[in-house]
Design a protein around this motif. Structure first.
Motif, PDB file in Angstrom:
ATOM      1  N   PHE A 109      -8.213 -10.781  -1.586  1.00 16.82           N
ATOM      2  CA  PHE A 109      -7.465 -11.313  -0.443  1.00 16.82           C
ATOM      3  C   PHE A 109      -7.371 -10.256   0.648  1.00 16.82           C
ATOM      4  O   PHE A 109      -7.077  -9.091   0.371  1.00 16.82           O
ATOM      5  N   PHE A 110      -7.570 -10.692   1.892  1.00 12.65           N
ATOM      6  CA  PHE A 110      -7.307  -9.817   3.022  1.00 12.65           C
ATOM      7  C   PHE A 110      -5.799  -9.949   3.340  1.00 12.65           C
ATOM      8  O   PHE A 110      -5.049 -10.324   2.448  1.00 12.65           O
ATOM      9  N   THR A 111      -5.324  -9.591   4.512  1.00 11.26           N
ATOM     10  CA  THR A 111      -3.862  -9.511   4.691  1.00 11.26           C
ATOM     11  C   THR A 111      -3.266 -10.922   4.846  1.00 11.26           C
ATOM     12  O   THR A 111      -3.525 -11.601   5.842  1.00 11.26           O
TER      13      THR A 111
ATOM     14  N   GLN B  74       6.355 -14.870   3.501  1.00 10.10           N
ATOM     15  CA  GLN B  74       5.664 -13.569   3.388  1.00 10.10           C
ATOM     16  C   GLN B  74       6.620 -12.464   2.938  1.00 10.10           C
ATOM     17  O   GLN B  74       7.800 -12.473   3.288  1.00 10.10           O
ATOM     18  N   ARG B  75       6.091 -11.529   2.159  1.00 10.94           N
ATOM     19  CA  ARG B  75       6.905 -10.406   1.678  1.00 10.94           C
ATOM     20  C   ARG B  75       7.569  -9.694   2.854  1.00 10.94           C
ATOM     21  O   ARG B  75       6.922  -9.456   3.871  1.00 10.94           O
ATOM     22  N   PRO B  76       8.831  -9.311   2.707  1.00 11.42           N
ATOM     23  CA  PRO B  76       9.555  -8.739   3.850  1.00 11.42           C
ATOM     24  C   PRO B  76       9.083  -7.361   4.290  1.00 11.42           C
ATOM     25  O   PRO B  76       9.447  -6.911   5.374  1.00 11.42           O
ATOM     26  N   ASP B  77       8.260  -6.680   3.488  1.00  7.21           N
ATOM     27  CA  ASP B  77       7.794  -5.340   3.890  1.00  7.21           C
ATOM     28  C   ASP B  77       6.553  -5.414   4.773  1.00  7.21           C
ATOM     29  O   ASP B  77       6.097  -4.397   5.273  1.00  7.21           O
ATOM     30  N   MET B  78       5.999  -6.609   4.979  1.00 14.48           N
ATOM     31  CA  MET B  78       4.724  -6.692   5.699  1.00 14.48           C
ATOM     32  C   MET B  78       4.926  -6.841   7.204  1.00 14.48           C
ATOM     33  O   MET B  78       5.966  -7.294   7.673  1.00 14.48           O
ATOM     34  N   PHE B  79       3.890  -6.463   7.958  1.00 17.65           N
ATOM     35  CA  PHE B  79       4.023  -6.307   9.406  1.00 17.65           C
ATOM     36  C   PHE B  79       4.448  -7.593  10.110  1.00 17.65           C
ATOM     37  O   PHE B  79       5.422  -7.609  10.867  1.00 17.65           O
TER      38      PHE B  79
ATOM     39  N   GLY C 146       5.845 -10.367   9.169  1.00 15.92           N
ATOM     40  CA  GLY C 146       7.216 -10.808   8.866  1.00 15.92           C
ATOM     41  C   GLY C 146       8.245  -9.922   9.533  1.00 15.92           C
ATOM     42  O   GLY C 146       9.251 -10.396  10.058  1.00 15.92           O
ATOM     43  N   ARG C 147       7.985  -8.619   9.522  1.00 12.49           N
ATOM     44  CA  ARG C 147       8.935  -7.688  10.148  1.00 12.49           C
ATOM     45  C   ARG C 147       9.002  -7.891  11.651  1.00 12.49           C
ATOM     46  O   ARG C 147      10.073  -7.845  12.249  1.00 12.49           O
ATOM     47  N   VAL C 148       7.834  -8.110  12.273  1.00 13.38           N
ATOM     48  CA  VAL C 148       7.809  -8.305  13.729  1.00 13.38           C
ATOM     49  C   VAL C 148       8.591  -9.565  14.092  1.00 13.38           C
ATOM     50  O   VAL C 148       9.431  -9.568  14.999  1.00 13.38           O
TER      51      VAL C 148
ATOM     52  N   VAL D 194       0.824  -1.207   0.000  1.00 15.46           N
ATOM     53  CA  VAL D 194       0.000   0.000   0.000  1.00 15.46           C
ATOM     54  C   VAL D 194       0.862   1.261   0.000  1.00 15.46           C
ATOM     55  O   VAL D 194       0.673   2.177  -0.809  1.00 15.46           O
ATOM     56  N   ARG D 195       1.839   1.304   0.895  1.00 13.27           N
ATOM     57  CA  ARG D 195       2.512   2.563   1.208  1.00 13.27           C
ATOM     58  C   ARG D 195       3.394   3.127   0.089  1.00 13.27           C
ATOM     59  O   ARG D 195       3.363   4.328  -0.167  1.00 13.27           O
ATOM     60  N   PRO D 196       4.158   2.283  -0.659  1.00 14.54           N
ATOM     61  CA  PRO D 196       5.011   2.879  -1.719  1.00 14.54           C
ATOM     62  C   PRO D 196       4.221   3.380  -2.920  1.00 14.54           C
ATOM     63  O   PRO D 196       4.779   4.025  -3.798  1.00 14.54           O
TER      64      PRO D 196
END
Ligand code: UPG
Length: 340
Positions: free
Chosen positions: A183-185, A191-196, A198-200, A93-95
């Protein structure tokens, strides 16, 4: 995979998967091949090398094609295709505020070219990845009947892609049905590395801080990638010849703070959350109305968040051990760390 899904896809013949090297695409390619389906996988990623893997006793074949959908010779790729799974997209979403031309290229132009080629090649069914981002900031449960009001350029391109595909399917000269799965989240291994999530997980395992955008009370309908793959296979196998838009979520939600707490419990380490400003275009809440997917596909999500998170933590541990064996071996001997 249930026998009916297995038989449905197998009897339908060759499957084409766009975005085959991506997070969801790679899981789908594996599941299709395990069901004996021969797959043509298209991706533009440099890690996806063009080549051929013949079928074996256990697995269907894989014809990998490295190409951009906007410039590829799609008629050759689509020959004898019974189902096209269109997953290729520029996600996130963000980029999308700053990279809009790329989003247009990957999500809109690519879909237009693919759909045009599918009609010409008489492909009978396209199952495509849409997104809950098309809804925007709806309050409460999101239903397919709601008027989509995307709040990010990304959501606008996903809505455009979905509507384009449906417009092609509605052409008088097309014998094609489209299932657009919103698709929801999605989370899970790979999982893509930019998503919450995976990052957590990664930050917690590496004892690093994780930035939370906002106060962490925003909520998401998190759906495990194994459920997403099952929904894709069910949509390909449905005897329904009409086109449809379907939410694929769980109908249940968790806040980012709940994800942090669960990750803490499952890893034995307290995530070091640093709270910052919420990002523009991020919605406060997503919750899927799951009624239509249940009645049309017989789909309900099976993986609970706790069990699903455990699969992603295990995968992340293994990936970290591969990239930094010494660090992970020594950290595995450390007592769980707790930060205030
Ligand atoms: N977030 C953080 N810190 C981070 C990354 C994300 O706080 O480092 C927040 C983010 O602002 C959002 C929430 O966590 O509020 C979830 O973010 P993320 O995991 O990236 O998922 P979504 O923003 O819900 O978007 C995902 C996919 C998108 C897909 C959509 C479908 O990235 O491609 O279309 O889910 O709902």
């Amino acid at each position: 995979m249930s026998a009916d899904v297995h038989n449905g896809v197998e009897s339908a013949g060759r499957a084409v998967v766009t975005g085959a090297a991506g997070f969801i695409g790679s899981h789908l390619v594996e599941a299709l091949r395990r069901s004996g389906t021969n797959v043509v996988g298209i991706d533009r990623k440099s890690s996806w090398a063009t080549g051929e893997i013949p079928p074996s006793a256990e697995l269907g074949s894989l014809h990998a094609i490295r190409a951009d959908l906007v410039s590829a010779d799609l008629s050759a790729c689509l020959e004898n295709a019974a189902t096209v799974f269109h997953l290729a997209a520029l996600p996130g979403v963000r980029p999308s505020w700053t990279q809009f031309p790329e989003y247009l290229h990957c999500n809109v132009l690519a879909t237009q070219r693919l759909m045009d080629a599918c009609v010409r090649a008489s492909v009978p069914r396209v199952v495509m990845a849409s997104s809950s981002s098309v809804y925007g900031g709806a309050e409460g449960t999101m239903s397919e009947e709601d008027l989509p009001r995307p709040l990010s350029p990304y959501g606008v391109t996903k809505l455009a892609a979905e509507r384009l595909a449906l417009a092609f399917a509605a052409r008088r000269d097309a014998a094609l049905s489209v299932s657009a799965l919103r698709f929801f989240t999605v989370y899970g291994p790979g999982q893509r590395p930019d998503m919450f999530i995976g990052r957590v997980i990664r930050a917690t395992l590496e004892n690093k801080p994780i930035e939370v955008y906002g106060d962490g009370t925003q909520i998401r309908d998190f759906v495990h990638v194994s459920d997403i793959v099952r929904a894709l296979m069910l949509a390909a196998a449905t005897p329904d010849k009409g086109s449809s838009v379907l939410n694929i979520g769980t109908g249940r939600v968790a806040s980012m703070n709940e994800v942090l707490a669960l990750t803490g419990e499952l890893t034995g380490r307290t995530p070091d959350a640093r709270y910052g400003p919420a990002r523009i275009g991020d919605v406060r809440a997503t919750t899927a109305d799951i009624g239509r997917a249940r009645s049309r596909l017989g789909f309900t999500a099976r993986t609970e968040l706790r069990a699903g998170l455990a699969t992603q933590i295990e995968w992340a541990r293994q990936s970290l051990a591969r990239t930094s064996p010494h660090e992970t071996a020594s950290s595995a001997q450390m007592a769980p760390t707790h930060r205030s």
